[in-house]
Design a protein around this motif. Structure first.
Motif, PDB file in Angstrom:
ATOM      1  N   MET A   1       0.838  -1.193   0.000  1.00 12.66           N
ATOM      2  CA  MET A   1       0.000   0.000   0.000  1.00 12.66           C
ATOM      3  C   MET A   1       0.875   1.245   0.000  1.00 12.66           C
ATOM      4  N   THR A   2       0.527   2.218  -0.841  1.00  3.91           N
ATOM      5  CA  THR A   2       1.210   3.500  -0.863  1.00  3.91           C
ATOM      6  C   THR A   2       0.177   4.609  -0.808  1.00  3.91           C
ATOM      7  N   ALA A   3       0.646   5.824  -0.665  1.00  7.48           N
ATOM      8  CA  ALA A   3      -0.262   6.966  -0.631  1.00  7.48           C
ATOM      9  C   ALA A   3      -0.939   7.190  -1.978  1.00  7.48           C
ATOM     10  N   ARG A   4      -0.485   6.497  -3.011  1.00  5.39           N
ATOM     11  CA  ARG A   4      -1.090   6.655  -4.330  1.00  5.39           C
ATOM     12  C   ARG A   4      -1.903   5.422  -4.727  1.00  5.39           C
ATOM     13  N   ASP A   5      -2.234   4.556  -3.770  1.00  7.94           N
ATOM     14  CA  ASP A   5      -3.047   3.379  -4.053  1.00  7.94           C
ATOM     15  C   ASP A   5      -4.483   3.842  -4.266  1.00  7.94           C
ATOM     16  N   GLN A   6      -4.963   3.800  -5.507  1.00 10.96           N
ATOM     17  CA  GLN A   6      -6.252   4.389  -5.840  1.00 10.96           C
ATOM     18  C   GLN A   6      -7.344   3.346  -6.040  1.00 10.96           C
ATOM     19  N   ARG A   7      -7.239   2.202  -5.378  1.00  8.92           N
ATOM     20  CA  ARG A   7      -8.294   1.213  -5.454  1.00  8.92           C
ATOM     21  C   ARG A   7      -9.453   1.651  -4.573  1.00  8.92           C
ATOM     22  N   ALA A   8     -10.607   1.817  -5.189  1.00  5.95           N
ATOM     23  CA  ALA A   8     -11.748   2.353  -4.458  1.00  5.95           C
ATOM     24  C   ALA A   8     -13.033   1.685  -4.918  1.00  5.95           C
ATOM     25  N   ASP A   9     -13.955   1.534  -3.974  1.00  8.75           N
ATOM     26  CA  ASP A   9     -15.324   1.157  -4.290  1.00  8.75           C
ATOM     27  C   ASP A   9     -16.191   2.405  -4.203  1.00  8.75           C
ATOM     28  N   VAL A  10     -17.110   2.571  -5.148  1.00  5.90           N
ATOM     29  CA  VAL A  10     -18.031   3.701  -5.140  1.00  5.90           C
ATOM     30  C   VAL A  10     -19.458   3.167  -5.174  1.00  5.90           C
ATOM     31  N   THR A  11     -20.244   3.556  -4.179  1.00 10.39           N
ATOM     32  CA  THR A  11     -21.653   3.187  -4.106  1.00 10.39           C
ATOM     33  C   THR A  11     -22.489   4.456  -4.214  1.00 10.39           C
ATOM     34  N   ALA A  12     -23.507   4.438  -5.059  1.00 12.96           N
ATOM     35  CA  ALA A  12     -24.373   5.600  -5.248  1.00 12.96           C
ATOM     36  C   ALA A  12     -25.779   5.291  -4.759  1.00 12.96           C
ATOM     37  N   VAL A  13     -26.389   6.254  -4.080  1.00  6.46           N
ATOM     38  CA  VAL A  13     -27.796   6.165  -3.715  1.00  6.46           C
ATOM     39  C   VAL A  13     -28.475   7.473  -4.110  1.00  6.46           C
ATOM     40  N   SER A  14     -29.743   7.375  -4.481  1.00  7.57           N
ATOM     41  CA  SER A  14     -30.534   8.552  -4.813  1.00  7.57           C
ATOM     42  C   SER A  14     -31.512   8.797  -3.675  1.00  7.57           C
ATOM     43  N   VAL A  15     -31.517  10.019  -3.135  1.00  2.95           N
ATOM     44  CA  VAL A  15     -32.322  10.312  -1.948  1.00  2.95           C
ATOM     45  C   VAL A  15     -33.069  11.627  -2.124  1.00  2.95           C
ATOM     46  N   GLY A  16     -34.183  11.741  -1.389  1.00  4.03           N
ATOM     47  CA  GLY A  16     -34.899  12.998  -1.286  1.00  4.03           C
ATOM     48  C   GLY A  16     -35.801  13.302  -2.455  1.00  4.03           C
ATOM     49  N   PRO A  17     -36.617  14.348  -2.324  1.00  7.89           N
ATOM     50  CA  PRO A  17     -37.596  14.698  -3.358  1.00  7.89           C
ATOM     51  C   PRO A  17     -36.983  15.171  -4.665  1.00  7.89           C
ATOM     52  N   MET A  18     -35.717  15.579  -4.653  1.00  7.77           N
ATOM     53  CA  MET A  18     -35.057  16.022  -5.871  1.00  7.77           C
ATOM     54  C   MET A  18     -34.120  14.952  -6.431  1.00  7.77           C
ATOM     55  N   ASP A  19     -34.233  13.731  -5.910  1.00  4.15           N
ATOM     56  CA  ASP A  19     -33.418  12.608  -6.398  1.00  4.15           C
ATOM     57  C   ASP A  19     -31.937  12.976  -6.447  1.00  4.15           C
ATOM     58  N   ASN A  20     -31.444  13.423  -5.315  1.00  2.00           N
ATOM     59  CA  ASN A  20     -30.016  13.738  -5.224  1.00  2.00           C
ATOM     60  C   ASN A  20     -29.182  12.469  -5.185  1.00  2.00           C
ATOM     61  N   ASN A  21     -28.094  12.487  -5.919  1.00  2.00           N
ATOM     62  CA  ASN A  21     -27.131  11.393  -5.835  1.00  2.00           C
ATOM     63  C   ASN A  21     -26.140  11.671  -4.709  1.00  2.00           C
ATOM     64  N   THR A  22     -26.016  10.701  -3.809  1.00  2.00           N
ATOM     65  CA  THR A  22     -24.973  10.714  -2.789  1.00  2.00           C
ATOM     66  C   THR A  22     -24.048   9.543  -3.069  1.00  2.00           C
ATOM     67  N   TYR A  23     -22.757   9.783  -2.977  1.00  2.00           N
ATOM     68  CA  TYR A  23     -21.760   8.761  -3.325  1.00  2.00           C
ATOM     69  C   TYR A  23     -20.924   8.425  -2.096  1.00  2.00           C
ATOM     70  N   LEU A  24     -20.791   7.132  -1.826  1.00  2.00           N
ATOM     71  CA  LEU A  24     -19.929   6.643  -0.766  1.00  2.00           C
ATOM     72  C   LEU A  24     -18.688   6.040  -1.408  1.00  2.00           C
ATOM     73  N   VAL A  25     -17.534   6.620  -1.097  1.00  2.00           N
ATOM     74  CA  VAL A  25     -16.257   6.185  -1.651  1.00  2.00           C
ATOM     75  C   VAL A  25     -15.493   5.459  -0.550  1.00  2.00           C
ATOM     76  N   THR A  26     -15.117   4.210  -0.807  1.00  2.00           N
ATOM     77  CA  THR A  26     -14.416   3.394   0.179  1.00  2.00           C
ATOM     78  C   THR A  26     -13.034   3.030  -0.331  1.00  2.00           C
ATOM     79  N   CYS A  27     -12.028   3.327   0.457  1.00  2.00           N
ATOM     80  CA  CYS A  27     -10.655   2.932   0.136  1.00  2.00           C
ATOM     81  C   CYS A  27     -10.507   1.437   0.400  1.00  2.00           C
ATOM     82  N   GLN A  28     -10.225   0.671  -0.642  1.00  2.00           N
ATOM     83  CA  GLN A  28     -10.092  -0.774  -0.488  1.00  2.00           C
ATOM     84  C   GLN A  28      -8.901  -1.144   0.389  1.00  2.00           C
TER      85      GLN A  28
END
Length: 209
Positions: free
Chosen positions: A1-28
């Protein structure tokens, strides 16, 4: 692992009356997590987090639909907060949440081993920011808030100066910098790619919105 290890999981959910996208980014590599826009529905976002902790919440801009759950999410998780410097005061005034990190163009937001580049895109709001996550095994992902969507840039309230500023920033800070495989993850609606949108830039400028 280094400070430039860019392996990530991204999960998106749509919430609220305006269907906002919220993104959860997880460092693997470390399990550290970042939320892009705590929008509208705190119970849904806390369910998404599933009690496993949250390091940072980045708010892309000051509009109420993008920060409605910020206070509750921060209270429940103790997450640090970050937002564009020119929107930070308005976000605190609206939510009562202090902004720990005021972001400027070309800053870096770190979560675990991930580094996300900050792109200041002026026009939709004064302090709107996007985040760029380089892919370890795939295309760069851009979290663009309300500054760039499939089919055009964000709303500038028919103000020609604001529209010109936003389109200029999107062209120079996104389209001239990233390749066509780059994925755009906007604040509302479906994802797109820069390759799909690039042929239409001149038409966007001509129509003026």
């Amino acid at each position: 692992m280094t400070a430039r290890d860019q392996r990530a999981d991204v999960t998106a959910v749509s919430v609220g009356p305006m269907d906002n996208n919220t993104y959860l980014v997880t460092c693997q590599a470390t399990g550290s997590r970042l939320l892009v826009d705590a929008a509208a529905d705190a119970p849904a976002l806390l369910e998404l987090l599933d009690g496993r902790g949250l390091d940072t919440v980045v708010t892309t801009h000051r509009h109420p639909d993008h920060l409605g759950a910020l206070a509750d999410v921060v209270a429940a998780t103790g997450a640090r907060t970050a937002a564009g410097a020119d929107d930070a005061g308005a976000i605190t005034a609206a939510t009562g949440v202090a902004i720990d990190e005021r972001l400027h163009h070309d800053d870096t937001v770190r979560v675990g081993a991930l580094e996300l580049g900050v792109l200041h895109l002026r026009g939709h709001t004064p302090g709107s920011v996007a985040l760029a996550l380089d892919g370890a095994r795939g295309p760069t992902r851009l979290f663009t808030g309300d500054s760039l969507f499939p089919g055009g840039v964000g709303n500038t309230d028919h103000d020609p100066a604001r529209f010109t500023q936003l389109l200029d920033d999107v062209m120079t800070r996104i389209f001239e910098r990233f390749d066509d495989e780059t994925t755009v993850l906007p604040g509302h609606g479906p994802a797109t790619t820069l390759g799909a949108e690039r042929p239409h830039l001149a038409a966007w400028r001509e129509r003026g919105w």
